[in-house]
Design a protein around this motif. Structure first.
Motif, PDB file in Angstrom:
ATOM      1  N   VAL A 143      -0.323  -2.442  -1.791  1.00 24.31           N
ATOM      2  CA  VAL A 143       0.432  -2.142  -3.005  1.00 24.31           C
ATOM      3  C   VAL A 143      -0.414  -1.185  -3.845  1.00 24.31           C
ATOM      4  O   VAL A 143      -1.616  -1.412  -4.055  1.00 24.31           O
ATOM      5  N   GLY A 144       0.232  -0.106  -4.308  1.00 16.17           N
ATOM      6  CA  GLY A 144      -0.511   0.894  -5.066  1.00 16.17           C
ATOM      7  C   GLY A 144      -1.033   2.034  -4.226  1.00 16.17           C
ATOM      8  O   GLY A 144      -1.709   2.940  -4.735  1.00 16.17           O
ATOM      9  N   ALA A 145      -0.738   1.986  -2.929  1.00 19.52           N
ATOM     10  CA  ALA A 145      -1.172   3.072  -2.045  1.00 19.52           C
ATOM     11  C   ALA A 145      -0.415   4.347  -2.400  1.00 19.52           C
ATOM     12  O   ALA A 145       0.641   4.307  -3.050  1.00 19.52           O
ATOM     13  N   PRO A 146      -0.894   5.508  -1.975  1.00 14.01           N
ATOM     14  CA  PRO A 146      -0.191   6.763  -2.258  1.00 14.01           C
ATOM     15  C   PRO A 146       1.261   6.729  -1.788  1.00 14.01           C
ATOM     16  O   PRO A 146       1.578   6.102  -0.763  1.00 14.01           O
ATOM     17  N   ASP A 147       2.131   7.411  -2.534  1.00  8.41           N
ATOM     18  CA  ASP A 147       3.560   7.397  -2.208  1.00  8.41           C
ATOM     19  C   ASP A 147       3.845   7.907  -0.803  1.00  8.41           C
ATOM     20  O   ASP A 147       4.740   7.403  -0.117  1.00  8.41           O
ATOM     21  N   LYS A 148       3.101   8.920  -0.391  1.00 12.29           N
ATOM     22  CA  LYS A 148       3.347   9.478   0.951  1.00 12.29           C
ATOM     23  C   LYS A 148       3.132   8.431   2.045  1.00 12.29           C
ATOM     24  O   LYS A 148       3.863   8.381   3.031  1.00 12.29           O
ATOM     25  N   ALA A 149       2.083   7.596   1.889  1.00 11.79           N
ATOM     26  CA  ALA A 149       1.812   6.549   2.884  1.00 11.79           C
ATOM     27  C   ALA A 149       2.946   5.533   2.909  1.00 11.79           C
ATOM     28  O   ALA A 149       3.391   5.086   3.983  1.00 11.79           O
ATOM     29  N   ILE A 150       3.455   5.166   1.721  1.00 13.67           N
ATOM     30  CA  ILE A 150       4.533   4.173   1.650  1.00 13.67           C
ATOM     31  C   ILE A 150       5.831   4.758   2.216  1.00 13.67           C
ATOM     32  O   ILE A 150       6.557   4.098   2.969  1.00 13.67           O
ATOM     33  N   GLU A 151       6.114   6.016   1.889  1.00 14.81           N
ATOM     34  CA  GLU A 151       7.336   6.649   2.398  1.00 14.81           C
ATOM     35  C   GLU A 151       7.309   6.777   3.922  1.00 14.81           C
ATOM     36  O   GLU A 151       8.321   6.600   4.600  1.00 14.81           O
ATOM     37  N   GLY A 152       6.131   7.086   4.484  1.00 16.50           N
ATOM     38  CA  GLY A 152       6.010   7.157   5.942  1.00 16.50           C
ATOM     39  C   GLY A 152       6.274   5.809   6.591  1.00 16.50           C
ATOM     40  O   GLY A 152       6.935   5.715   7.630  1.00 16.50           O
TER      41      GLY A 152
ATOM     42  N   LEU B  61      13.792   1.326   6.355  1.00 14.58           N
ATOM     43  CA  LEU B  61      14.136   0.510   5.184  1.00 14.58           C
ATOM     44  C   LEU B  61      13.960   1.328   3.908  1.00 14.58           C
ATOM     45  O   LEU B  61      13.464   2.469   3.931  1.00 14.58           O
ATOM     46  N   THR B  62      14.385   0.751   2.784  1.00 14.82           N
ATOM     47  CA  THR B  62      14.135   1.336   1.467  1.00 14.82           C
ATOM     48  C   THR B  62      13.074   0.507   0.765  1.00 14.82           C
ATOM     49  O   THR B  62      12.778  -0.631   1.176  1.00 14.82           O
ATOM     50  N   ARG B  63      12.525   1.050  -0.353  1.00 16.79           N
ATOM     51  CA  ARG B  63      11.401   0.381  -1.013  1.00 16.79           C
ATOM     52  C   ARG B  63      11.798  -1.002  -1.536  1.00 16.79           C
ATOM     53  O   ARG B  63      10.986  -1.932  -1.510  1.00 16.79           O
ATOM     54  N   ASP B  64      13.047  -1.148  -1.998  1.00 12.19           N
ATOM     55  CA  ASP B  64      13.444  -2.446  -2.551  1.00 12.19           C
ATOM     56  C   ASP B  64      13.566  -3.532  -1.488  1.00 12.19           C
ATOM     57  O   ASP B  64      13.713  -4.717  -1.804  1.00 12.19           O
ATOM     58  N   GLN B  65      13.528  -3.138  -0.195  1.00 11.24           N
ATOM     59  CA  GLN B  65      13.594  -4.130   0.884  1.00 11.24           C
ATOM     60  C   GLN B  65      12.208  -4.621   1.316  1.00 11.24           C
ATOM     61  O   GLN B  65      12.098  -5.501   2.159  1.00 11.24           O
ATOM     62  N   LEU B  66      11.156  -4.028   0.738  1.00 10.79           N
ATOM     63  CA  LEU B  66       9.796  -4.455   1.068  1.00 10.79           C
ATOM     64  C   LEU B  66       9.430  -5.711   0.286  1.00 10.79           C
ATOM     65  O   LEU B  66       9.936  -5.964  -0.814  1.00 10.79           O
ATOM     66  N   GLU B  67       8.522  -6.489   0.858  1.00 16.57           N
ATOM     67  CA  GLU B  67       8.040  -7.720   0.225  1.00 16.57           C
ATOM     68  C   GLU B  67       6.538  -7.586  -0.022  1.00 16.57           C
ATOM     69  O   GLU B  67       5.809  -7.129   0.860  1.00 16.57           O
ATOM     70  N   GLU B  68       6.108  -7.963  -1.219  1.00  9.59           N
ATOM     71  CA  GLU B  68       4.677  -7.945  -1.544  1.00  9.59           C
ATOM     72  C   GLU B  68       4.074  -9.311  -1.251  1.00  9.59           C
ATOM     73  O   GLU B  68       4.626 -10.340  -1.651  1.00  9.59           O
ATOM     74  N   ARG B  69       2.929  -9.293  -0.568  1.00 14.45           N
ATOM     75  CA  ARG B  69       2.233 -10.560  -0.274  1.00 14.45           C
ATOM     76  C   ARG B  69       0.755 -10.389  -0.569  1.00 14.45           C
ATOM     77  O   ARG B  69       0.171  -9.330  -0.330  1.00 14.45           O
ATOM     78  N   GLU B  70       0.173 -11.497  -1.007  1.00 17.60           N
ATOM     79  CA  GLU B  70      -1.264 -11.507  -1.252  1.00 17.60           C
ATOM     80  C   GLU B  70      -1.994 -11.775   0.067  1.00 17.60           C
ATOM     81  O   GLU B  70      -1.601 -12.660   0.835  1.00 17.60           O
ATOM     82  N   THR B  71      -3.039 -11.002   0.321  1.00 22.67           N
ATOM     83  CA  THR B  71      -3.896 -11.202   1.490  1.00 22.67           C
ATOM     84  C   THR B  71      -5.344 -11.196   1.025  1.00 22.67           C
ATOM     85  O   THR B  71      -5.627 -10.855  -0.133  1.00 22.67           O
ATOM     86  N   PRO B  72      -6.292 -11.609   1.872  1.00 16.30           N
ATOM     87  CA  PRO B  72      -7.707 -11.572   1.469  1.00 16.30           C
ATOM     88  C   PRO B  72      -8.156 -10.181   1.018  1.00 16.30           C
ATOM     89  O   PRO B  72      -9.135 -10.048   0.301  1.00 16.30           O
TER      90      PRO B  72
ATOM     91  N   TYR C 259       2.248  -4.566   1.271  1.00 16.86           N
ATOM     92  CA  TYR C 259       3.687  -4.524   1.548  1.00 16.86           C
ATOM     93  C   TYR C 259       3.956  -5.041   2.968  1.00 16.86           C
ATOM     94  O   TYR C 259       3.249  -4.711   3.924  1.00 16.86           O
ATOM     95  N   PHE C 260       5.018  -5.828   3.131  1.00 18.03           N
ATOM     96  CA  PHE C 260       5.483  -6.281   4.437  1.00 18.03           C
ATOM     97  C   PHE C 260       6.956  -5.936   4.567  1.00 18.03           C
ATOM     98  O   PHE C 260       7.714  -6.019   3.586  1.00 18.03           O
ATOM     99  N   ALA C 261       7.348  -5.538   5.760  1.00 17.88           N
ATOM    100  CA  ALA C 261       8.752  -5.221   6.035  1.00 17.88           C
ATOM    101  C   ALA C 261       9.287  -6.145   7.112  1.00 17.88           C
ATOM    102  O   ALA C 261       8.618  -6.397   8.113  1.00 17.88           O
ATOM    103  N   THR C 262      10.467  -6.670   6.905  1.00 15.77           N
ATOM    104  CA  THR C 262      11.131  -7.484   7.925  1.00 15.77           C
ATOM    105  C   THR C 262      12.287  -6.664   8.489  1.00 15.77           C
ATOM    106  O   THR C 262      13.229  -6.312   7.759  1.00 15.77           O
ATOM    107  N   ILE C 263      12.190  -6.342   9.764  1.00 12.85           N
ATOM    108  CA  ILE C 263      13.183  -5.487  10.421  1.00 12.85           C
ATOM    109  C   ILE C 263      14.036  -6.358  11.330  1.00 12.85           C
ATOM    110  O   ILE C 263      13.516  -7.094  12.177  1.00 12.85           O
ATOM    111  N   GLU C 264      15.307  -6.261  11.176  1.00  7.57           N
ATOM    112  CA  GLU C 264      16.228  -7.050  11.992  1.00  7.57           C
ATOM    113  C   GLU C 264      17.061  -6.113  12.855  1.00  7.57           C
ATOM    114  O   GLU C 264      17.733  -5.213  12.351  1.00  7.57           O
ATOM    115  N   LYS C 265      16.962  -6.335  14.170  1.00  6.34           N
ATOM    116  CA  LYS C 265      17.762  -5.548  15.110  1.00  6.34           C
ATOM    117  C   LYS C 265      18.855  -6.443  15.662  1.00  6.34           C
ATOM    118  O   LYS C 265      18.570  -7.429  16.347  1.00  6.34           O
TER     119      LYS C 265
END
Length: 752
Positions: A75-84, A91-102, A107-113
């Motif tokens: 979270v907070g990474a450059p926009d280009k990295a997130i857009e890639g 997905l779109t940005r509002d479909q991403l989930e923020e999670r705390e890690t060590p 950002y985490f994405a859940t993709i459903e096929k």
């Protein structure tokens, strides 16, 4: 769960390609289906001359829905990295989930096929398989861009479940999938629909098509055997021809015809080969005389006259073919009985290899080597030379020119016809053996001698010009030749120095190699003269070509290996090439003995011993060591030996001396120490005579008996005692253990 049926219907597929094509269709389709998420219960593939068929049962009706979780940038990474990341996930940005890690918020994405219907997946996979099918040869026709082995006429592709059959909607270059197929081209023309694999197979049989190749082959074999038996004859079995003929017909009709009386005296192998190669006929033999008297042909249709017209046509064509064979046979016999030497002489103009000379050169080398090797196999030297000279003469016969697979066999007939005895005639056929792991090894002394000479000449020649096998490449079948030498030696119990034999085979190649490089150096000419036992002045009169010819005719004298390996010899570098070839034999021996369960390290332990170029002796050692190591005593003996060797090696490195002066039992203190002295004395008394008789099993059994005393010694005795006298004596005792246990093999090379 639906079942899938696919048929790819075309013009006739070559018989040799059918089995592999059916396997490729099955593998590529099932791999593609599974990769797309469609698992199945079972699959089977079939082939006839005009169709490839695949049935898959227990297929999933649709692929499962797949949920995949992907870890993205922080979270907070450059926009280009997130857009890639979003583009890759779809997905779109509002479909991403923020999670705390060590490492902070990520950002985490859940993709459903979503799953897809089976029909959609089958259509996609099948189109890819058809367009990229791995035919050895393929063609295009008309204006189509599709390539297939022969023009593809139709595609049958249906999914069948409880509700009935459904055509899979798909199209490949204008060919739309359907639910229809065709039966036999002549006996049941026209298309018909099918609803399942069972319906398909049954309707094909009613339309005079046997789908299963094995069923066709079994029918042909059974009918052929019955016809032959009814005539008091027997079918000559040929599994390769049976498989090929089963791939030529969809409705096999077995017929038996007669061979003209004027051809019955031809050698049975000639009749069999001619009929098989030209007509795809099976041979029918008279069991009393061994003569081929009838033939079996397989038609692809039933006829009103029960095949009479087909047989008449076949017999007419066969007579023309056999007339040619009869002419070749009679002409060859005339030459063989008058002057077979003209065949041998003509081989001077046949190149064996551009850097190894002609077949004539090769025959001279083999003849000379065979004369030298003859005593090893118990053959007469003069007879071995003559047998080698004649063994390849049939390469110039008309029959072998027409049927190369008869080389050697025809030589046997011609040499016997020329008046030579059966043993010399058999050399022509048997000296090529063994051709592979399942081929029989010759046992007659003359055949063994020439077979060895032939293979050793080939191996040493290609080593001399540095054309050795590399990786999986072995264009001259040198691995097979080496395995042939190994089997000839082991299965005939031959005792010979492989280095000496190779040196004798290698020497003419080395001379030719030097000659091809220009004028032979003076020092080498002098060495030629010394090795060959001729006067140097006389040698000066010979040009290089005459020199090579003389060496091929006269051979070499004395112990050649010792001469070549001498550091002052001008051939010293060649000794390294010969040693490398011996190493190649050792590597092949490891592969050969792996079938017996003998490990590589056991072979290495035996190769480290003197006489490792005596392969018969080497294998006796290895088998004895393998047997002992399979026992608990043998395994523990090796561990005791290694313990003794490690302690001794460390002490010698530390002290800078070698503890091999001799242990004295008068310094032994513990009972276990005294017992080990006694056990070593007893073992040596048994080992020495056993080794003298090359009874390695008895020698190893005596060594295995040391397991208990050695174990007890290490349990009770401290080798590195405070007393220098005791320590030195015990280290010398360890040296004695090492010396006694190293008499059969180098146990330091045993793994584990």
């Amino acid at each position: 769960m639906p079942d899938l049926l696919i048929e790819l219907f075309s013009e006739e597929i070559p018989a040799r390609m059918q089995t592999r094509a059916a396997e490729d269709l099955k593998k590529r389709m099932t791999d593609g289906l599974v990769e797309a998420g469609l698992t199945y219960a079972g699959a089977a593939a079939f082939a006839t001359p005009r169709r490839l068929t695949l049935t898959v049962h227990g297929l999933l009706a649709e692929s499962p829905t797949i949920r995949e979780e992907r870890k993205g940038p922080k979270v907070g990474a450059p926009d280009k990295a997130i857009e890639g990341f979003l583009r890759g996930a779809g997905l779109t940005r509002d479909q991403l989930e923020e999670r705390e890690t060590p490492k902070g918020a990520v950002y985490f994405a859940t993709i459903e096929k979503a799953g897809r219907p089976a029909a959609e997946i089958v259509a996609e996979v099948l189109e890819g398989v058809i367009r990229n099918f791995p035919w050895p040869k393929s063609m295009r026709w008309g204006t189509s861009s599709l390539r297939w082995v022969r023009p593809l006429h139709s595609i049958l592709c249906i999914l069948t479940d409880e509700g009935g059959a459904e055509v899979v909607p798909m199209e490949v270059d204008g060919l739309k999938a359907g639910d229809t197929t065709e039966g036999h081209r002549f006996m049941a023309p026209g298309r018909f629909s099918v609803s399942s694999f069972e319906d398909y197979e049954a309707k094909l049989k009613r339309a005079s098509v046997v789908l299963n190749a094995q069923e066709r082959a079994d029918h042909i074999r059974s009918e052929a055997q019955t016809l032959a038996f009814a005539a008091g004859l027997e079918l000559v079995e040929d599994e390769g021809l049976l498989a090929e003929v089963a791939g030529l017909v969809e409705w096999p009709v077995v017929l038996m015809g007669e061979i003209g009386a004027e051809f019955l005296d031809l050698p049975p192998e000639v009749l069999q080969t001619s009929m098989k190669e030209h007509q795809k006929f099976f041979s029918v033999r008279n069991p009393k005389t061994g003569r081929i008297e009838r033939f079996i042909t397989v038609a692809n249709r039933e006829t009103a006259d029960n095949g009479a017209t087909i047989l008449a046509g076949n017999q007419k064509v066969l007579s023309a073919r056999l007339a040619d064979a009869k002419f070749f046979w009679e002409n060859d016999l005339r030459i063989a009985t008058t002057d077979m030497g003209q065949w041998v002489g003509a081989l001077e103009n046949v190149t064996f290899h551009n850097r190894l000379g002609s077949q004539g050169d090769r025959i001279r080398r083999i003849a000379t080597l065979a004369e030298a090797l003859a005593p090893v196999a118990g053959a007469d030297g003069d007879e071995a030379r003559e047998a080698a000279r004649l063994a390849k003469a049939d390469l110039n016969s008309e029959m072998v020119y027409e049927f190369p697979e008869l080389q050697g066999l025809m030589g046997r007939y011609y040499i016997e016809a020329a008046g030579h005895d059966a043993a010399m005639a058999a050399v022509a056929e048997e000296h090529y053996s063994p051709l592979g792991p399942s081929d029989a090894v010759p046992h007659k002394p003359l055949s063994v001698t020439v077979a060895l000479a032939d293979k050793l000449d080939t191996l040493s020649g290609f080593w001399a010009i540095d054309e050795k096998p590399t990786g999986s490449k072995d264009p001259f079948a040198l691995r097979r030749a080496a395995l042939g030498v190994i089997r000839l030696i082991l299965e005939n119990g031959l005792r010979l120095s492989l280095r000496e034999a190779i040196a004798r085979a290698f020497f003419p190649h080395a001379v030719k190699r030097d000659a091809d490089g220009g004028e032979t150096p003076e020092e080498k000419r002098a060495e030629y003269a010394r090795i060959m036992g001729i006067d140097l002045d006389k040698l000066h009169e010979l040009n290089t070509e005459a020199l090579v010819t003389m060496i091929g005719e006269r051979g070499v004298f004395g112990t050649l290996w010792d001469t070549l390996k001498d550091r002052n010899s001008s051939f010293h570098a060649d000794a390294g090439i010969i040693a490398d070839l011996v190493g190649f034999f050792h590597d092949r021996l490891k592969v050969f003995l792996r079938e017996e369960g003998i490990r590589h390290d056991i072979i290495d332990a035996c190769v480290a011993m003197e006489g490792n170029d005596d392969l018969y002796l080497l294998v006796k050692r290895a088998r004895a060591l393998n047997e002992v190591l399979a026992t608990e005593d043998g395994e523990n003996l090796v561990q005791g030996f290694k313990r003794a060797n490690n302690i001794l090696t460390q002490a010698e490195e530390k002290d800078g001396v070698e503890y091999s002066f001799g242990a004295d039992p008068k310094f032994a203190e513990a009972a276990e120490e005294k017992a080990l002295f006694a056990a070593l004395d007893a073992a040596e008394a048994r080992i020495a005579p056993a080794l003298a008789k090359e009874d390695f099993a008895a020698a190893m059994a005596a060594m295995a008996g040391l397991r208990g005393p050695i174990d007890a010694f290490f349990e009770a005795v401290q080798v590195n005692a405070e007393s220098a006298v005791l320590r030195r004596n015990r280290l010398n005792l360890l040296h004695r253990i090492r010396a006694v246990c190293s008499q059969v093999a180098d146990l330091t090379r045993i793994e584990g």
